[in-house]
Enzyme design. Structure first.
Site, mmCIF file in Angstrom:
data_model
loop_
_atom_site.group_PDB
_atom_site.id
_atom_site.type_symbol
_atom_site.label_atom_id
_atom_site.label_comp_id
_atom_site.label_asym_id
_atom_site.label_seq_id
_atom_site.Cartn_x
_atom_site.Cartn_y
_atom_site.Cartn_z
ATOM 1 N N HIS A 225 29.197 27.165 -1.977
ATOM 2 C CA HIS A 225 29.378 27.070 -0.334
ATOM 3 C C HIS A 225 31.037 26.920 -0.101
ATOM 4 O O HIS A 225 31.340 25.579 -0.312
ATOM 5 C CB HIS A 225 28.642 26.382 0.470
ATOM 6 C CG HIS A 225 27.263 26.696 0.320
ATOM 7 N ND1 HIS A 225 26.615 27.206 1.717
ATOM 8 C CD2 HIS A 225 26.288 26.599 -0.396
ATOM 9 C CE1 HIS A 225 25.108 27.307 1.215
ATOM 10 N NE2 HIS A 225 24.931 26.847 -0.072
ATOM 11 N N HIS B 44 29.497 31.416 3.662
ATOM 12 C CA HIS B 44 28.454 30.819 3.371
ATOM 13 C C HIS B 44 27.689 31.273 1.854
ATOM 14 O O HIS B 44 27.539 32.177 1.899
ATOM 15 C CB HIS B 44 27.176 30.784 4.265
ATOM 16 C CG HIS B 44 26.802 29.553 4.944
ATOM 17 N ND1 HIS B 44 26.537 28.287 4.417
ATOM 18 C CD2 HIS B 44 27.035 29.252 6.245
ATOM 19 C CE1 HIS B 44 26.429 27.296 5.455
ATOM 20 N NE2 HIS B 44 26.715 28.050 6.583
ATOM 21 N N GLU C 47 8.225 8.773 10.249
ATOM 22 C CA GLU C 47 8.047 8.643 8.981
ATOM 23 C C GLU C 47 9.126 9.192 8.204
ATOM 24 O O GLU C 47 9.394 8.561 6.996
ATOM 25 C CB GLU C 47 6.501 9.199 8.317
ATOM 26 C CG GLU C 47 5.466 8.509 9.116
ATOM 27 C CD GLU C 47 5.144 8.949 10.489
ATOM 28 O OE1 GLU C 47 5.870 9.831 11.003
ATOM 29 O OE2 GLU C 47 4.103 8.640 11.077
ATOM 30 N N HIS D 83 -7.151 12.656 9.441
ATOM 31 C CA HIS D 83 -6.684 11.519 9.005
ATOM 32 C C HIS D 83 -7.361 11.135 7.685
ATOM 33 O O HIS D 83 -6.735 10.090 7.037
ATOM 34 C CB HIS D 83 -6.881 10.223 9.863
ATOM 35 C CG HIS D 83 -6.147 10.093 11.281
ATOM 36 N ND1 HIS D 83 -5.994 11.367 12.000
ATOM 37 C CD2 HIS D 83 -5.302 9.209 11.670
ATOM 38 C CE1 HIS D 83 -5.197 10.885 13.002
ATOM 39 N NE2 HIS D 83 -4.838 9.693 12.770
HETATM 40 C C1 LIG Z 1 15.993 20.749 4.857
HETATM 41 C C2 LIG Z 1 17.087 22.070 4.334
HETATM 42 N N1 LIG Z 1 16.800 23.343 4.939
HETATM 43 C C3 LIG Z 1 17.397 24.308 4.462
HETATM 44 C C4 LIG Z 1 18.607 24.231 3.678
HETATM 45 C C5 LIG Z 1 19.392 25.453 3.091
HETATM 46 N N2 LIG Z 1 20.739 25.623 3.941
HETATM 47 C C6 LIG Z 1 21.743 24.951 3.218
HETATM 48 S S1 LIG Z 1 23.104 25.100 4.088
HETATM 49 C C7 LIG Z 1 22.197 25.662 5.650
HETATM 50 C C8 LIG Z 1 22.735 25.696 6.702
HETATM 51 C C9 LIG Z 1 24.209 25.727 6.828
HETATM 52 O O1 LIG Z 1 24.591 25.683 8.308
HETATM 53 P P1 LIG Z 1 25.413 24.341 8.595
HETATM 54 O O2 LIG Z 1 24.517 23.227 8.327
HETATM 55 O O3 LIG Z 1 26.063 24.522 9.915
HETATM 56 O O4 LIG Z 1 26.335 24.105 7.637
HETATM 57 P P2 LIG Z 1 27.869 24.768 7.674
HETATM 58 O O5 LIG Z 1 27.611 26.237 8.327
HETATM 59 O O6 LIG Z 1 28.791 24.036 8.447
HETATM 60 O O7 LIG Z 1 28.297 25.048 6.150
HETATM 61 C C10 LIG Z 1 20.943 25.862 5.187
HETATM 62 C C11 LIG Z 1 19.862 26.389 6.079
HETATM 63 C C12 LIG Z 1 18.667 22.941 3.384
HETATM 64 N N3 LIG Z 1 19.912 22.712 2.468
HETATM 65 N N4 LIG Z 1 18.119 21.908 3.754
#
Ligand SMILES: Cc1ncc(C[n+]2csc(CCOP(=O)(O)OP(=O)(O)O)c2C)c(N)n1
Length: 688
Positions: free
Chosen positions: A39, A274, A423, A485
């Site tokens: 990224h 991205h 949790e 549960h």
């Molecule tokens: C729990 C989780 N769900 C999905 C992802 C896959 N994922 C990686 S980056 C991202 C989204 C990135 O957007 P943002 O958090 O705004 O980061 P930026 O655009 O600033 O790089 C996702 C969905 C992940 N890393 N973790």
């Protein structure tokens, strides 16, 4: 609402600042481009605020990444790790440029997401969004807890901040509300979160999904919040950081308006920045547009490097200054200083496990959760570093340490934690506490609710963190609350996490042995899986093998009554061990010789030498497994006619085909394993 400031001073990065920031940006761009994977967007957009933090605020020593009083920095938005690797390299950590060039390759120190223990300076494994933020809460909790225990008037030997860099995704995840609410409630003033507010996630604009007022949300949690309108305004970010440090009563969130893919003519402010390299042409255009030499890649201007490397001298002097303060502290409080060193090194005190409680048959019936409570009662006073609690189920999980006080804003010396019904955050906070060092964190809930905390448990295993879980109500035997549960598949699920030790003791004495094992395990989490219902106690007079047997994972609890080779072996865990013992006795009256193997931990038993396993479970003797849980995992005991090519450790960061090859998914290995099975069967046929 308390928005303390909107900072939008004129943009004034000096030429040197700009050079340094662009160095970070283009190192990240080149890393992702060379790997053709990763990224680039977040590093390009967040380089300036990260620079403001690392250059103006963060206390760290690149030459000693584990110095106890360093500030902690967690990149919760782990997908942006190229930025962190760039920072670590330029500031002088042991991360050569060569490693940046091997980003995301097999065996490199620059994996696809930050991995604790692989890269010096990486404080936590991150990537599953939201976890790093909650880790930061755990680290900040550890800091105030240790400060309360060890600091004395005029001797602030524990005195550092915890910084976390989050993205939209971190704040969208529910765990951010769990952890944010807890941090606000606990008044963790030394937790400072920088938010890369770039309005973009993978599917496009945050307008698609994420429109609440984030600052208002965190203000409602009790946080101090600020906004910086222009991320490239290093001074404004530095000023916001300064304000945040001065706010001692509340955690801080600083939303910085960043621009994903900053400087890229076609990708800035778009989701295209991205998840993939910019592309050769776009890299060229970006570099040209920002006055950066297109070649060579991985260019680091001398002035920038020189400036960044001042971190080494700065870090050395900060550490030296702390060491001299620690020396003065040690002179005045030698016992406390030695104790501080002990807990930071996670050494256990002498005789910590002498005379732990033992139970007699007459003490039963006793639920293993109750026995666990008694073990905690015994261990708590001997191990002041034990700190934990429950997700609002303390009276059921028996996780309280009597007399140790509540951990709360008025009493950070308290060791009983109330995580609330959170949790996921509980798991991640425990991880943060363990990552910080100085504590033995534990947390409890009903076993079925481990479904809500699997992500941090998986990371605890990956990071080999000594976290202890106390899970009660462990099977359908818990009764009236019904199927919502009653755990069924959870045992199998947790056992399948590489490095997670799952222990399901059969009675009070096995429970104490399980606690001894859990405390003694310095690397890797342990899940204690305990009953709600009372169970008979297996007195040590009749079953003297328990204390030595439990650490082996599985052992012969009761052999065939006639002492002959058994005709059948019962393998049982937890509450079902008693059923197995009864079955063995009944069968004896029918002339059938059965052995009972208690197997509190399949994972530990599986790691014993072949000879021991063969002794306990001799080949050819039929097995009957009795466990109130999914039967699927037990199928791996079916014998010589089976081999499996599977994955029983965590994976690794490298191109997919390389990973598959290293893990044995090759035609050569398929044939090799096939021959192994065939040879084994041939041998058996010859022996028969
Ligand atoms: C729990 C989780 N769900 C999905 C992802 C896959 N994922 C990686 S980056 C991202 C989204 C990135 O957007 P943002 O958090 O705004 O980061 P930026 O655009 O600033 O790089 C996702 C969905 C992940 N890393 N973790």
């Amino acid at each position: 609402m308390s928005f303390s400031a909107t900072l939008s001073a004129p943009i004034t990065p000096t030429a040197l600042d700009e050079l340094c920031i662009n160095t970070l940006r283009f190192l990240a761009v080149d890393m992702v481009q060379k790997a053709n994977s990763g990224h680039p967007g977040l590093p390009m957009g967040s380089a300036s605020m990260a620079y403001a933090l690392w250059d103006r605020s963060l206390k760290f020593n690149p030459r000693d990444p584990r110095w106890p009083d360093r500030d902690r920095f967690v990149l919760s938005a782990g997908h942006g790790c190229a930025l962190q690797y760039a920072l670590l390299h330029v500031t002088g950590y042991d991360l050569p440029l060569e490693e940046l060039k091997r980003f995301r390759q097999w065996g490199s120190r620059t994996p696809g997401h930050p991995e604790y223990g692989k890269t010096p300076g990486v404080e936590a494994t991150t990537g599953p969004l939201g976890q790093g933020l909650a880790n930061g809460v755990g680290m900040a909790i550890a800091e105030v807890a240790l400060a309360a225990r060890f600091n004395r008037r005029g001797h602030q030997i524990v005195d550092h901040y915890t910084f976390v860099l989050v993205s939209d995704g971190d704040l969208e995840e529910g765990i951010s509300s769990e952890a944010g609410s807890d941090a606000g409630h606990q008044h963790l003033g030394k937790l400072i979160v920088l938010y890369a507010d770039n309005h973009i996630t993978i599917e496009g604009s945050t307008e698609l999904t994420f429109t609440e007022d984030r600052l208002a949300r965190f203000a409602a949690f009790g946080w101090h919040v600020q906004r910086v309108e222009r991320s490239n305004d290093v001074d404004a970010v530095a000023l916001a950081l300064q304000n945040a440090r001065e706010e001692s009563g509340r955690p801080s969130l600083i939303a910085v308006r960043t621009h994903i893919g900053f400087g890229s003519p076609h990708k800035q402010d778009t989701a295209a920045a991205h998840g993939e390299a910019l592309g050769v042409e776009e890299v060229r255009l970006t570099k040209e547009g920002m006055g950066w030499p297109v070649e060579p890649a991985f260019h680091i201007p001398e002035e920038a490097l020189e400036h960044f490397r001042r971190a080494v001298a700065r870090g050395n002097s900060a550490q030296t200054e702390w060491e001299s303060r620690f020396k003065a502290y040690a002179q005045q409080y030698p016992d406390l200083a030695a104790e501080f060193q002990r807990v930071i090194d996670r050494r256990l005190p002498k005789d910590w496990d002498a005379d732990l409680p033992t139970f007699r048959a007459a003490d039963g019936p006793m639920a293993t959760r109750v026995a666990s409570g008694k073990a905690i009662e015994a261990l708590g006073p001997r191990l002041p570093e034990m700190m934990g609690g429950s997700a609002d189920l303390g009276p059921s999980t028996h996780t309280h340490i009597d007399g140790a006080g509540n951990f709360e804003p008025e009493n950070w010396a308290g060791r009983n934690m109330h995580f609330g019904i959170r949790e996921n955050a509980m798991g991640a906070i425990l991880n943060g506490m363990a990552l910080h060092r100085g504590l033995i964190p534990y947390g409890g809930t009903f076993f079925v609710f481990t479904d809500y905390m699997r992500p941090p448990m998986r990371l605890a295993a990956m990071d080999a963190l000594p976290v202890i879980y106390v899970f009660t109500h462990d099977s359908i035997g818990m009764g009236e609350d019904g199927p919502t549960h009653q755990p069924v598949e959870q045992l199998l699920g947790l056992r399948s996490i590489p490095g997670m030790v799952v222990l399901r003791p059969a009675d009070a004495n096995e429970t104490v042995a399980a606690w001894r094992l859990a405390i003694g395990r310095k690397k890797g989490p342990v899940a204690l899986v305990l009953t709600r219902q009372g169970l008979p106690v297996l007195g040590l007079d009749q079953y003297p093998g328990i204390p030595a047997g439990v650490p082996l994972g599985g052992y012969i609890l009761a052999d065939s009554p006639a002492g002959d080779r058994p005709e059948i072996i019962f393998i049982a865990t937890g509450s079902e061990v008693h059923l197995a013992l009864e079955g063995r006795d009944r069968l004896a009256t029918e002339g059938v010789q059965a052995r009972v193997v208690s197997m509190p931990s399949t994972n530990i038993f599986a790691s014993q030498p072949d000879a021991y396993r063969e002794k306990v479970l001799p080949t050819g003797v039929p097995l009957l497994v009795i466990e109130a849980g999914a039967s699927l995992g037990w199928k791996s005991y079916v014998g010589a006619q089976i081999a499996v090519i599977g994955v029983d450790t965590f994976g690794a960061s490298a191109p997919g085909s390389v990973v598959m090859q290293h893990y044995g998914f090759t035609v050569e290995n398929v044939c090799k394993q096939a021959h192994t099975v065939l040879d084994r069967l041939k041998e058996k046929a010859l022996c028969a």
